[in-house]
Scaffold this motif. Structure first.
Motif, PDB file in Angstrom:
ATOM      1  N   ILE A   5     -85.737  18.137 -51.490  1.00 54.60           N
ATOM      2  CA  ILE A   5     -85.369  16.881 -52.159  1.00 54.60           C
ATOM      3  C   ILE A   5     -83.882  16.599 -51.957  1.00 54.60           C
ATOM      4  N   THR A   6     -83.036  17.648 -52.119  1.00 61.27           N
ATOM      5  CA  THR A   6     -81.593  17.491 -51.919  1.00 61.27           C
ATOM      6  C   THR A   6     -81.307  16.958 -50.521  1.00 61.27           C
ATOM      7  N   ILE A  10     -79.604  13.312 -49.549  1.00 61.67           N
ATOM      8  CA  ILE A  10     -78.379  13.200 -48.742  1.00 61.67           C
ATOM      9  C   ILE A  10     -78.634  12.339 -47.499  1.00 61.67           C
ATOM     10  N   ALA A  11     -79.749  12.642 -46.819  1.00 61.34           N
ATOM     11  CA  ALA A  11     -80.083  11.907 -45.600  1.00 61.34           C
ATOM     12  C   ALA A  11     -80.271  10.425 -45.897  1.00 61.34           C
ATOM     13  N   LEU A  12     -80.987  10.137 -47.011  1.00 61.96           N
ATOM     14  CA  LEU A  12     -81.244   8.737 -47.368  1.00 61.96           C
ATOM     15  C   LEU A  12     -79.940   7.995 -47.658  1.00 61.96           C
ATOM     16  N   ALA A  44     -84.701  11.688 -40.184  1.00 61.95           N
ATOM     17  CA  ALA A  44     -85.816  12.477 -39.676  1.00 61.95           C
ATOM     18  C   ALA A  44     -85.661  13.942 -40.065  1.00 61.95           C
ATOM     19  N   LEU A  45     -84.461  14.505 -39.855  1.00 59.66           N
ATOM     20  CA  LEU A  45     -84.250  15.927 -40.137  1.00 59.66           C
ATOM     21  C   LEU A  45     -84.222  16.201 -41.639  1.00 59.66           C
ATOM     22  N   GLY A  46     -83.663  15.264 -42.404  1.00 64.95           N
ATOM     23  CA  GLY A  46     -83.536  15.465 -43.842  1.00 64.95           C
ATOM     24  C   GLY A  46     -84.878  15.390 -44.550  1.00 64.95           C
ATOM     25  N   VAL A  47     -85.693  14.454 -44.149  1.00 61.55           N
ATOM     26  CA  VAL A  47     -86.963  14.237 -44.834  1.00 61.55           C
ATOM     27  C   VAL A  47     -88.048  15.193 -44.308  1.00 61.55           C
TER      28      VAL A  47
END
Lengths: 133, 245
Positions: A5-6, A10-12, A44-47
């Motif tokens: 989730i973190t 951050i990615a969002l 892409a990498l964050g989610v």
């Protein structure tokens, strides 16, 4: 789960900020494209963090999370190099433009002196010299 | 001075930053010595340099903000190129170069037919400068001793090279300029000239050890960049015919 989730948040936020800036037209053409790509990759990498593990297996790196960090730093360095090259180019242009401005100012001064020395009816009206600076 | 009128046209370029106290005297000296047109490039001076120079009969170009000593000198080169001057001589506005030395310098340029003549004051070379010279001589192979000397004569080919874009990112009229000239296949010649110590202000380059280190590092990088790039000879070899005195 919390870690994912973190990372996702951050990615969002990063992707959102970039998209907002591109939408606001704060970035010039090719820069906007670059940053959109960065936003997409971050998202892409964050989610979907499993992508990183998959990439790690693909490249043979045993500790996969280090991969995006290395690639990221590499790209930042490349970007900085490009920025300094651009800045040098700008500096050159600015210096030449400054010189050109001063040269044209001298031409104008001479023209003005010439027209004032021999005033003719058809001579164009030159604006009076404003303050030097 | 009718004797000079028959010579190809000559422009004296004097870069000046806050030299109101000495610039007029230098201009009068140059006119009396060689009868050249005088151009003063004021590098965004805060004092009366420009007014003093105009009153002394020089053409004055004022830069709107600081470009540094070389930026000002290059402005003069571009002016000379635009106005069709055949030769440019440069000297400092602080009175350290004696205008009486100019005729000899010009004669030396004519005699040696070199593209650039540099006036050198060997007595004035400090220890730091001597060490710097040994070092840069090793690095570049350029044998000019007083490579920061602002007392120089350039012919039109040299002016053309130095007015160009490649010279715009240089900061001083020193090794960078000399390397660029050599890269373009131009010849350098050094000749002794008397100079007096600066009356106001010190050398911009050799003022403190920190500045010297900065300068050495900067110039070393410059040497490396010039060394790494392949020599280009853009100007054809046929040009000298037009330059012969």
């Amino acid at each position: 789960m919390t870690a994912q989730i973190t990372a996702g948040v951050i990615a969002l936020v990063l992707a959102g900020a970039i998209l907002y800036m591109v939408r606001r037209d704060h970035l010039h053409g090719s820069y906007a494209l670059w940053w959109l790509a960065v936003a997409a990759a971050t998202l892409a990498l964050g989610v979907f963090p499993p992508v990183i593990d998959w990439l790690g297996r693909l490249t043979g790196i045993s500790y996969a999370p280090v991969l995006p960090i290395i690639v990221g730093i590499g790209m930042i360095l490349m970007r900085m190099l490009k920025m300094d090259i651009d800045r040098s180019r700008r500096e050159r242009q600015l210096r030449r433009l400054t010189q050109r401005l001063a040269l044209l100012e001298q031409d104008l001064r001479e023209l003005r002196a010439a027209t004032q020395a021999a005033p003719r009816d058809d001579a164009p009206e030159l604006p009076r010299a404003a303050g030097r600076r | 001075m009718p004797a000079f009128r028959r010579q190809p046209r000559l422009l004296a370029v004097i870069p000046a930053r806050n030299e109101a106290g000495t610039v007029a005297e230098v201009i009068h000296g140059v006119r009396a010595a060689v009868g050249a047109d005088v151009l003063v490039v004021s590098d965004a001076s805060d004092d009366a340099t420009a007014e003093q120079a105009r009153q002394a009969g020089a053409v004055v170009i004022e830069l709107p903000w600081r470009l540094g000593a070389w930026g000002a000198t290059q402005t003069g080169m571009r002016y000379a190129l635009r106005r069709g001057y055949r030769r440019v001589l440069t000297l400092d506005a602080d009175g350290q170069h004696h205008p009486q030395e100019l005729p000899a310098l010009l004669a030396e340029q004519r005699r040696t037919r070199s593209n650039v003549v540099i006036g050198t004051c060997s007595e004035r070379l400090s220890a730091a400068k001597r060490i710097a010279w040994r070092y840069f001589h090793l690095l570049t192979g350029i044998g000019v001793q007083d490579f920061t000397s602002g007392l120089r004569v350039y012919d039109r080919r040299a002016v053309r090279v130095l007015a160009g874009k490649a010279a715009s990112l240089l900061d001083y009229q020193d090794l960078g300029v000399l390397m660029l000239l050599r890269k373009n296949g131009l010849s350098l010649h050094e000749t002794p000239a008397r100079m007096s110590p600066r009356r106001q202000g010190g050398s911009r380059v050799f003022s403190s050890w920190r500045m010297v280190m900065r300068y050495m590092l900067h110039t070393t990088v410059l040497c490396f960049a010039q060394f790494a790039s392949s020599p280009r000879r853009r100007t054809p070899r046929a040009a000298p015919a037009a330059l012969a005195p």
